[in-house]
Design a protein around this motif. Structure first.
Motif, PDB file in Angstrom:
ATOM      1  N   THR A 238     -50.470 -14.082  -0.582  1.00 28.10           N
ATOM      2  CA  THR A 238     -51.455 -15.228  -0.543  1.00 28.10           C
ATOM      3  C   THR A 238     -50.999 -16.558  -1.019  1.00 28.10           C
ATOM      4  O   THR A 238     -51.828 -17.565  -1.144  1.00 28.10           O
TER       5      THR A 238
ATOM      6  N   ASP B 237     -42.150  -9.357  -5.470  1.00 29.46           N
ATOM      7  CA  ASP B 237     -43.209  -8.594  -5.537  1.00 29.46           C
ATOM      8  C   ASP B 237     -43.571  -7.985  -3.982  1.00 29.46           C
ATOM      9  O   ASP B 237     -44.144  -8.075  -2.934  1.00 29.46           O
TER      10      ASP B 237
ATOM     11  N   SER C   2     -41.770  -3.631   8.443  1.00 33.24           N
ATOM     12  CA  SER C   2     -40.976  -3.909   7.453  1.00 33.24           C
ATOM     13  C   SER C   2     -40.112  -2.751   6.688  1.00 33.24           C
ATOM     14  O   SER C   2     -40.628  -1.767   6.555  1.00 33.24           O
TER      15      SER C   2
HETATM   16  C1  LIG Z   1     -47.445  -6.862  -2.542  1.00 32.90           C
HETATM   17  S1  LIG Z   1     -47.434  -7.954  -1.276  1.00 32.90           S
HETATM   18  C2  LIG Z   1     -46.989  -9.631  -2.234  1.00 32.90           C
HETATM   19  C3  LIG Z   1     -48.394 -10.220  -2.662  1.00 32.90           C
HETATM   20  C4  LIG Z   1     -48.309 -11.371  -3.394  1.00 32.90           C
HETATM   21  N1  LIG Z   1     -47.584 -11.434  -4.623  1.00 32.90           N
HETATM   22  C5  LIG Z   1     -49.828 -12.031  -3.744  1.00 32.90           C
HETATM   23  O1  LIG Z   1     -50.271 -12.011  -4.677  1.00 32.90           O
HETATM   24  O2  LIG Z   1     -50.400 -12.572  -2.946  1.00 32.90           O
HETATM   25  C6  LIG Z   1     -45.922  -8.086  -0.247  1.00 32.90           C
HETATM   26  C7  LIG Z   1     -45.774  -9.035   0.787  1.00 32.90           C
HETATM   27  O3  LIG Z   1     -44.330  -8.840   1.186  1.00 32.90           O
HETATM   28  C8  LIG Z   1     -44.392  -9.162   2.535  1.00 32.90           C
HETATM   29  N2  LIG Z   1     -43.239  -8.587   3.406  1.00 32.90           N
HETATM   30  C9  LIG Z   1     -43.261  -7.277   3.857  1.00 32.90           C
HETATM   31  N3  LIG Z   1     -41.808  -7.191   4.296  1.00 32.90           N
HETATM   32  C10 LIG Z   1     -41.410  -8.261   4.162  1.00 32.90           C
HETATM   33  C11 LIG Z   1     -39.988  -8.496   4.518  1.00 32.90           C
HETATM   34  N4  LIG Z   1     -38.886  -7.979   5.105  1.00 32.90           N
HETATM   35  N5  LIG Z   1     -39.398  -9.921   4.126  1.00 32.90           N
HETATM   36  C12 LIG Z   1     -40.362 -11.131   3.744  1.00 32.90           C
HETATM   37  N6  LIG Z   1     -41.726 -10.527   3.377  1.00 32.90           N
HETATM   38  C13 LIG Z   1     -42.058  -9.230   3.543  1.00 32.90           C
HETATM   39  C14 LIG Z   1     -45.896  -8.933   3.004  1.00 32.90           C
HETATM   40  O4  LIG Z   1     -46.335  -9.683   4.196  1.00 32.90           O
HETATM   41  C15 LIG Z   1     -46.781  -9.064   1.867  1.00 32.90           C
HETATM   42  O5  LIG Z   1     -47.431 -10.570   2.009  1.00 32.90           O
END
Ligand SMILES: C[S@@+](CC[C@H](N)C(=O)[O-])C[C@H]1O[C@@H](n2cnc3c(N)ncnc32)[C@H](O)[C@@H]1O
Length: 364
Positions: A35, A202, A243
């Motif tokens: 976000t 994160d 992912s």
């Molecule tokens: C736990 S969430 C992060 C939430 C964020 N800190 C917030 O407060 O909104 C993990 C994020 O990692 C992203 N993600 C998943 N696999 C990824 C990858 N291989 N490279 C980059 N981003 C990735 C997802 O789209 C997701 O938005």
């Protein structure tokens, strides 16, 4: 801000306080920005921030909130554009058919508004910045009138109260200052030559795919009208777009690659006690790369979906969850990590080192 699984809404003050307690820290990377809440907190605190995420919708949010300097935006022109988009008559298109008739994520009248506004953005936005701000406004407006528990793997059996409201666009609250938005795989981004004073990590912490859980936002931003399947009408490429961070067997090596390659003086990593990687292994990895690590436990209410109960794909409530709170751990790694935590006014937990720790959390 959109509802988002794993959003760090409640942790932003602590994460920003930790980053501010790092001596002379000016530049920050939020590698899994979602976000962009944390990136926004850091930007508001004066950091020059890069926000990265592989999701297209997150890229648009980062373009609007992080890369755009509010001081450089012609707000009169932007408000006029949003007003013009908001005044468009509804038009039945892909969103209405797929997400309001085949499924029930939005009331059809709002679906028609989404279709009309989305097409209007392609016609009327004059620059990439205008497009990002208008798409952000549309995502947030759609989120305010959806009929889900906050994830798009199912919609509610009964229409949510908010779904009856008329979708309406608002001007996002932009931040002044420079920043950068990237939409890359985390390992690619971490391997760049860029150097940061602090990197916030994160990663997803379990098998649930953000691409599948937020497929509507992905489709809305791409505007690509893909084939869809199942009750949830997910994009068919959800089946093949995985992912590595959602795969129990591969996530550990992927995170290890990230931690060992990124160029940062300090790292702040958050991880849930419900995730599949163990605290002991995460700590050992950070010690290997940065030498010093301090850990702060933060007790938080679980995600809203957990509090609403367990639902099946048809949105019917089929059970209750076993607990309503979880512990989120903040790891601070880098020179004088314990001092950083103390200066941020927090208390670090003291845990015994375990060099042989398994990367995986014991199943509970
Ligand atoms: C736990 S969430 C992060 C939430 C964020 N800190 C917030 O407060 O909104 C993990 C994020 O990692 C992203 N993600 C998943 N696999 C990824 C990858 N291989 N490279 C980059 N981003 C990735 C997802 O789209 C997701 O938005």
């Amino acid at each position: 801000m959109i509802k988002y699984l794993g959003s760090k809404r409640r942790l932003v003050p602590q994460i920003v306080a930790l980053a501010q307690a790092i001596p002379e820290a000016r530049t920050a990377l939020d590698l899994f920005t979602g976000t962009t809440r944390v990136a926004q907190g850091l930007k508001a605190a004066g950091f020059t921030v890069t926000a990265n995420d592989c999701a297209s919708y997150s890229g648009v949010l980062a373009e609007a909130y992080i890369a755009t300097d509010a001081a450089a935006v012609d707000s009169t022109r932007m408000m006029a554009l949003l007003a013009e988009l908001d005044a468009l008559p509804g038009e039945r298109g892909y969103v209405t058919r797929t997400f309001c008739e085949d499924a029930r994520y939005f009331q059809p009248a709002n679906g028609e508004r989404i279709d009309a506004i989305r097409a209007g953005i392609d016609r009327l936005a004059r620059t990439p910045t205008e497009r990002a701000i208008a798409l952000t406004s549309l995502l947030e407006a759609a989120d305010r009138v959806d009929s889900t528990t906050g994830q798009q793997m199912a919609y509610l059996k009964q229409w949510s109260t908010r779904s009856h409201r008329t979708l309406s666009l608002r001007m996002p609250t932009l931040l002044a200052g420079a920043g950068r938005a990237l939409c890359e795989d985390a390992r690619v981004c971490a391997a760049r030559d860029d150097v940061y004073d602090v990197v916030y990590l994160d990663p997803p912490y379990n098998q649930h795919s953000y691409y599948g859980n937020y497929h509507i936002w992905e489709t809305l931003v791409r505007g690509d009208a893909p084939e869809s399947y199942g009750v949830a009408r997910k994009r068919t490429d959800v089946r093949t777009t995985k992912s590595v961070f959602n795969l129990r067997g591969a996530a550990w090596n992927a995170l290890r690659d990230v931690v060992l390659t990124l160029r940062a003086r300090h790292v702040i990593l958050s991880f849930s006690n419900e995730g599949f990687l163990s605290n002991a292994a995460l700590r050992a990895l950070l010690v290997e790369r940065f030498g010093e690590v301090a850990m702060v436990p933060v007790d938080s209410p679980r995600y809203v979906g957990a509090r609403i109960g367990i639902h099946n794909l048809r949105g019917e409530r089929v059970g209750e969850v076993s607990h309503l709170r979880n512990t989120e751990w903040l790891f601070v790694a880098g020179p004088d990590a314990a001092g950083v935590v103390a200066r941020a006014g927090m208390e670090a937990a003291v845990l015994p080192a375990d060099p042989d720790a398994s990367p995986f959390q014991e199943a509970s």
